[in-house]
Design an enzyme around this catalytic site. Sequence first.
Site, PDB file in Angstrom:
ATOM      1  CG  HIS A 127      28.448 -30.315  95.479  1.00 29.30           C
ATOM      2  ND1 HIS A 127      28.899 -30.203  96.781  1.00 29.30           N
ATOM      3  CD2 HIS A 127      28.976 -31.474  95.006  1.00 29.30           C
ATOM      4  CE1 HIS A 127      29.653 -31.252  97.080  1.00 29.30           C
ATOM      5  NE2 HIS A 127      29.713 -32.026  96.019  1.00 29.30           N
TER       6      HIS A 127
ATOM      7  CG  HIS B 261      32.858 -33.846  95.094  1.00 35.93           C
ATOM      8  ND1 HIS B 261      31.566 -34.111  95.475  1.00 35.93           N
ATOM      9  CD2 HIS B 261      33.214 -34.889  94.298  1.00 35.93           C
ATOM     10  CE1 HIS B 261      31.149 -35.237  94.946  1.00 35.93           C
ATOM     11  NE2 HIS B 261      32.135 -35.744  94.227  1.00 35.93           N
TER      12      HIS B 261
ATOM     13  CB  CYS C 177      31.435 -28.581  98.845  1.00 35.22           C
ATOM     14  SG  CYS C 177      30.032 -27.475  98.494  1.00 35.22           S
TER      15      CYS C 177
END
Length: 263
Positions: free
Chosen positions: A30, A42, A152
């Site tokens: 991530h 994010h 992301c």
Amino acid sequence: MGLLSNRVTRESLKPGDHIYSWRTAYIYAHHGIYVGDDTVIHFTRRGQEVGTGTALDLLLTSSAPARARERCPTCTASEEEHGVIFSCLNCFLAGGILYRFEYSVTPALFLAKARGGTCTLAVSDEDDIVVHRAKYLLQNGFGCYNVFKNNCEDFAIYCKTELLVAEQGRIGQSGQAVSIIGGPLAAVLSSPLRMLTTNVYGMAVTAFGVYCASRYATDIGMRGDVVKIPVEELTRRLATGLLQVVESQMPMNLVPQSPQLVT
């Protein structure tokens, strides 16, 4: 940071850094932009870091760390929230290890890091500009999340470089989607290259060679079909429908389609 790891300490972080954390079993990572004071901006989808609308979700979400039962006292992001969010560094890491994504790496170092989604040949902009983009997208959004075409990592790379692919199609330029689904290996097995060898070791070497070549050719820093799009222009196009992200559809041959920008 070294050849095998981009692991860093919290104390070494500075606003504008592109950071990431591998999830359980290193299936995916991530990504986000560190903006100072132990906070991160994010991009997520429905409280998850991944989403394809296919059976692949079961594999990817099963690798995610368990969420804390108690709500973070310093973080306002809801588990049901989607899009660009603001959270503390602890919630972003979710118990994982902190890594920093590398920019302006040499071709040799890029190819030496066999796993995608850890570095790029592209040049990063100044840190204050990166933070501005991240905060602007926090207020205005980054479109619809798509694990293959707008995820992301795409968000963080755009904040760092302002680069997007500029052809008829869809947005996205991240490297980890290829690693997740093993596209290059499938490409080797279904192409004339399989005729070069029938030995399992030879096929493995051939597959790895194609994998490295595909990563290098599709890196955002190598592509010739990218342009810089100011964040204000990007969000205007998203709001007016001039820029679209099509909902995920898992390709039958497991090879991700080339991510592109609708102009």
